[in-house]
Write a protein that holds these residues in place. Sequence first.
Motif, PDB file in Angstrom:
ATOM      1  N   VAL A 171       7.474  14.030  -3.202  1.00 50.24           N
ATOM      2  CA  VAL A 171       6.486  13.469  -4.034  1.00 50.24           C
ATOM      3  C   VAL A 171       5.939  12.021  -3.592  1.00 50.24           C
ATOM      4  CG1 VAL A 171       5.545  12.677  -6.016  1.00 50.24           C
ATOM      5  CG2 VAL A 171       6.700  14.884  -6.015  1.00 50.24           C
ATOM      6  N   HIS A 172       6.932  11.118  -3.336  1.00 51.23           N
ATOM      7  CA  HIS A 172       6.572   9.911  -2.968  1.00 51.23           C
ATOM      8  C   HIS A 172       6.321   9.967  -1.421  1.00 51.23           C
ATOM      9  CE1 HIS A 172       6.978   5.499  -2.105  1.00 51.23           C
ATOM     10  NE2 HIS A 172       7.770   5.745  -1.217  1.00 51.23           N
ATOM     11  N   GLY A 173       6.751  10.637  -0.744  1.00 49.33           N
ATOM     12  CA  GLY A 173       6.113  10.726   0.671  1.00 49.33           C
ATOM     13  C   GLY A 173       4.788  11.193   0.940  1.00 49.33           C
ATOM     14  N   VAL A 174       4.367  12.172   0.234  1.00 51.50           N
ATOM     15  CA  VAL A 174       3.116  12.577   0.018  1.00 51.50           C
ATOM     16  C   VAL A 174       2.109  11.332  -0.387  1.00 51.50           C
ATOM     17  CG1 VAL A 174       1.311  14.094  -1.127  1.00 51.50           C
ATOM     18  CG2 VAL A 174       3.689  15.078   0.038  1.00 51.50           C
ATOM     19  N   VAL A 175       2.515  10.820  -1.523  1.00 47.85           N
ATOM     20  CA  VAL A 175       1.633   9.679  -1.771  1.00 47.85           C
ATOM     21  C   VAL A 175       1.764   8.487  -0.793  1.00 47.85           C
ATOM     22  CG1 VAL A 175       1.493   8.028  -4.165  1.00 47.85           C
ATOM     23  CG2 VAL A 175       1.774  10.205  -4.298  1.00 47.85           C
ATOM     24  N   PHE A 176       2.793   8.289  -0.308  1.00 49.52           N
ATOM     25  CA  PHE A 176       2.733   7.023   0.794  1.00 49.52           C
ATOM     26  C   PHE A 176       1.876   7.459   1.709  1.00 49.52           C
ATOM     27  CE2 PHE A 176       4.314   5.864   5.003  1.00 49.52           C
ATOM     28  CZ  PHE A 176       4.617   4.375   4.438  1.00 49.52           C
ATOM     29  N   LEU A 177       1.934   8.533   2.187  1.00 52.86           N
ATOM     30  CA  LEU A 177       0.910   9.027   3.307  1.00 52.86           C
ATOM     31  C   LEU A 177      -0.734   8.909   2.931  1.00 52.86           C
ATOM     32  CD1 LEU A 177       2.429  12.142   4.958  1.00 52.86           C
ATOM     33  CD2 LEU A 177       2.383   9.537   5.810  1.00 52.86           C
ATOM     34  N   ALA A 178      -0.944   9.078   1.761  1.00 47.22           N
ATOM     35  CA  ALA A 178      -2.238   9.223   0.945  1.00 47.22           C
ATOM     36  C   ALA A 178      -2.646   7.647   0.831  1.00 47.22           C
ATOM     37  CB  ALA A 178      -2.336   9.792  -0.245  1.00 47.22           C
ATOM     38  N   TYR A 179      -1.538   7.085   0.310  1.00 43.13           N
ATOM     39  CA  TYR A 179      -2.073   5.374   0.227  1.00 43.13           C
ATOM     40  C   TYR A 179      -2.402   4.950   1.608  1.00 43.13           C
ATOM     41  CZ  TYR A 179      -0.903   0.299  -0.238  1.00 43.13           C
ATOM     42  OH  TYR A 179      -1.277  -0.755  -0.207  1.00 43.13           O
ATOM     43  N   VAL A 180      -1.405   5.158   2.620  1.00 41.30           N
ATOM     44  CA  VAL A 180      -1.766   4.795   3.936  1.00 41.30           C
ATOM     45  C   VAL A 180      -3.239   5.084   4.385  1.00 41.30           C
ATOM     46  CG1 VAL A 180      -1.089   4.718   6.560  1.00 41.30           C
ATOM     47  CG2 VAL A 180       0.591   4.339   4.870  1.00 41.30           C
ATOM     48  N   LEU A 181      -3.467   6.330   4.371  1.00 44.33           N
ATOM     49  CA  LEU A 181      -4.889   6.656   4.717  1.00 44.33           C
ATOM     50  C   LEU A 181      -6.019   5.983   3.772  1.00 44.33           C
ATOM     51  CD1 LEU A 181      -6.475   8.812   6.281  1.00 44.33           C
ATOM     52  CD2 LEU A 181      -6.344  10.475   4.599  1.00 44.33           C
ATOM     53  N   VAL A 182      -5.774   5.889   2.504  1.00 45.76           N
ATOM     54  CA  VAL A 182      -7.114   5.379   1.700  1.00 45.76           C
ATOM     55  C   VAL A 182      -6.847   4.002   2.014  1.00 45.76           C
ATOM     56  CG1 VAL A 182      -7.273   4.719  -0.546  1.00 45.76           C
ATOM     57  CG2 VAL A 182      -6.797   6.943  -0.153  1.00 45.76           C
ATOM     58  N   THR A 183      -5.797   3.259   2.237  1.00 43.41           N
ATOM     59  CA  THR A 183      -5.925   1.710   2.771  1.00 43.41           C
ATOM     60  C   THR A 183      -6.734   1.649   4.152  1.00 43.41           C
ATOM     61  OG1 THR A 183      -3.716   1.554   1.497  1.00 43.41           O
ATOM     62  CG2 THR A 183      -4.329  -0.166   3.230  1.00 43.41           C
ATOM     63  N   VAL A 184      -6.392   2.624   4.880  1.00 40.90           N
ATOM     64  CA  VAL A 184      -7.264   2.260   6.092  1.00 40.90           C
ATOM     65  C   VAL A 184      -8.821   2.524   6.027  1.00 40.90           C
ATOM     66  CG1 VAL A 184      -7.552   3.200   8.476  1.00 40.90           C
ATOM     67  CG2 VAL A 184      -5.179   2.798   7.844  1.00 40.90           C
ATOM     68  N   VAL A 185      -9.041   3.585   5.264  1.00 47.40           N
ATOM     69  CA  VAL A 185     -10.563   4.063   4.934  1.00 47.40           C
ATOM     70  C   VAL A 185     -10.948   2.697   4.081  1.00 47.40           C
ATOM     71  CG1 VAL A 185     -11.956   5.333   3.462  1.00 47.40           C
ATOM     72  CG2 VAL A 185     -10.205   6.199   5.084  1.00 47.40           C
ATOM     73  N   VAL A 186     -10.139   2.311   2.951  1.00 50.33           N
ATOM     74  CA  VAL A 186     -11.175   1.240   2.320  1.00 50.33           C
ATOM     75  C   VAL A 186     -11.133  -0.034   3.192  1.00 50.33           C
ATOM     76  CG1 VAL A 186     -10.743  -0.313   0.226  1.00 50.33           C
ATOM     77  CG2 VAL A 186     -10.547   2.135   0.070  1.00 50.33           C
ATOM     78  N   ALA A 187     -10.067  -0.439   3.744  1.00 52.51           N
ATOM     79  CA  ALA A 187      -9.936  -1.557   4.656  1.00 52.51           C
ATOM     80  C   ALA A 187     -11.120  -1.548   5.817  1.00 52.51           C
ATOM     81  CB  ALA A 187      -8.752  -1.799   5.200  1.00 52.51           C
ATOM     82  N   LEU A 188     -11.452  -0.435   6.178  1.00 58.95           N
ATOM     83  CA  LEU A 188     -12.517  -0.357   7.166  1.00 58.95           C
ATOM     84  C   LEU A 188     -13.861  -0.550   6.403  1.00 58.95           C
ATOM     85  CD1 LEU A 188     -13.321   0.126  10.060  1.00 58.95           C
ATOM     86  CD2 LEU A 188     -13.397   2.710   9.587  1.00 58.95           C
ATOM     87  N   ASP A 189     -14.057   0.163   5.454  1.00 53.07           N
ATOM     88  CA  ASP A 189     -15.360   0.147   4.746  1.00 53.07           C
ATOM     89  C   ASP A 189     -15.676  -1.237   4.052  1.00 53.07           C
ATOM     90  OD1 ASP A 189     -17.805   1.538   3.380  1.00 53.07           O
ATOM     91  OD2 ASP A 189     -16.903   0.553   1.783  1.00 53.07           O
ATOM     92  N   GLN A 190     -14.543  -1.969   3.557  1.00 52.73           N
ATOM     93  CA  GLN A 190     -14.707  -3.208   2.929  1.00 52.73           C
ATOM     94  C   GLN A 190     -14.646  -4.359   3.805  1.00 52.73           C
ATOM     95  OE1 GLN A 190     -15.367  -3.070  -0.735  1.00 52.73           O
ATOM     96  NE2 GLN A 190     -16.324  -1.340   0.350  1.00 52.73           N
ATOM     97  N   ARG A 191     -14.513  -4.160   5.006  1.00 50.97           N
ATOM     98  CA  ARG A 191     -14.048  -5.078   5.962  1.00 50.97           C
ATOM     99  C   ARG A 191     -13.147  -6.056   5.701  1.00 50.97           C
ATOM    100  NH1 ARG A 191     -20.485  -6.327   7.093  1.00 50.97           N
ATOM    101  NH2 ARG A 191     -20.782  -5.052   8.748  1.00 50.97           N
ATOM    102  N   TRP A 192     -11.975  -5.468   5.342  1.00 49.95           N
ATOM    103  CA  TRP A 192     -10.866  -6.466   5.323  1.00 49.95           C
ATOM    104  C   TRP A 192     -10.522  -7.116   6.477  1.00 49.95           C
ATOM    105  CZ3 TRP A 192      -6.982  -3.044   1.744  1.00 49.95           C
ATOM    106  CH2 TRP A 192      -7.500  -2.930   0.473  1.00 49.95           C
ATOM    107  N   THR A 193      -9.765  -8.266   6.503  1.00 49.31           N
ATOM    108  CA  THR A 193      -9.248  -8.490   7.641  1.00 49.31           C
ATOM    109  C   THR A 193      -8.125  -7.859   8.263  1.00 49.31           C
ATOM    110  OG1 THR A 193      -7.589 -10.169   6.412  1.00 49.31           O
ATOM    111  CG2 THR A 193     -10.028 -11.117   7.107  1.00 49.31           C
ATOM    112  N   ARG A 194      -7.738  -8.089   9.390  1.00 47.49           N
ATOM    113  CA  ARG A 194      -6.550  -7.525  10.137  1.00 47.49           C
ATOM    114  C   ARG A 194      -5.267  -7.758   9.219  1.00 47.49           C
ATOM    115  NH1 ARG A 194      -7.747  -7.846  16.292  1.00 47.49           N
ATOM    116  NH2 ARG A 194      -9.237  -6.200  16.379  1.00 47.49           N
ATOM    117  N   ARG A 195      -5.334  -9.276   8.841  1.00 49.52           N
ATOM    118  CA  ARG A 195      -4.257  -9.768   8.042  1.00 49.52           C
ATOM    119  C   ARG A 195      -3.945  -8.684   6.780  1.00 49.52           C
ATOM    120  NH1 ARG A 195      -2.637 -16.053   6.891  1.00 49.52           N
ATOM    121  NH2 ARG A 195      -1.025 -15.605   5.896  1.00 49.52           N
ATOM    122  N   MET A 196      -5.307  -8.907   5.973  1.00 45.13           N
ATOM    123  CA  MET A 196      -5.091  -8.141   4.612  1.00 45.13           C
ATOM    124  C   MET A 196      -4.641  -6.797   4.778  1.00 45.13           C
ATOM    125  SD  MET A 196      -6.094  -8.314   0.934  1.00 45.13           S
ATOM    126  CE  MET A 196      -4.510  -8.826   1.238  1.00 45.13           C
TER     127      MET A 196
END
Length: 154
Positions: free
Chosen positions: A44-69
């Motif tokens: 369960v943690h592995g699946v959620v971890f992968l989903a978190y990584v994917l969502v983080t990349v998507v949100v960071a791209l859309d919201q123009r997060w810095t590379r550091r953030m």
Amino acid sequence: MTPATLYPALARTEAVTWALLLLGMVLKYVTRTTELGVAVFGLVHGVVFLAYVLVTVVVALDQRWTRRMTAAALVAALPPFATLWVERRVERSGRLATSWRLAPGGERPAHVLERGLARALSRPVLAAVLAGALVLVATAALLVVGPPGGRAGA
């Protein structure tokens, strides 16, 4: 869902699955009562971890997060509960909008990654299904590779 609801939901869920995995590890290695907790909660943690990584990349791209953030948010998935700290930090700094910047009617995509995300946001149900399939395929591939530390360490 918006960046302001999706990212915090995944960050909190990732922390909860960390807690469940740690509980499973206590049951397996400390009390030696059962290995089921690690097997179930690890998956369960592995699946959620992968989903978190994917969502983080998507949100960071859309919201123009810095590379550091973005890097901080991704690295936060590794130690237990660190996603909660990052989630609070991005919320307090105003880096989570209540709408998608690249959604239809929003800003014009500036480069190929933004164009891909804009296309996904124009078909959110299809994008969610494809994202879920991507997470499941990645999970299956990692299960074939085996657990961290090898099968003997499991």
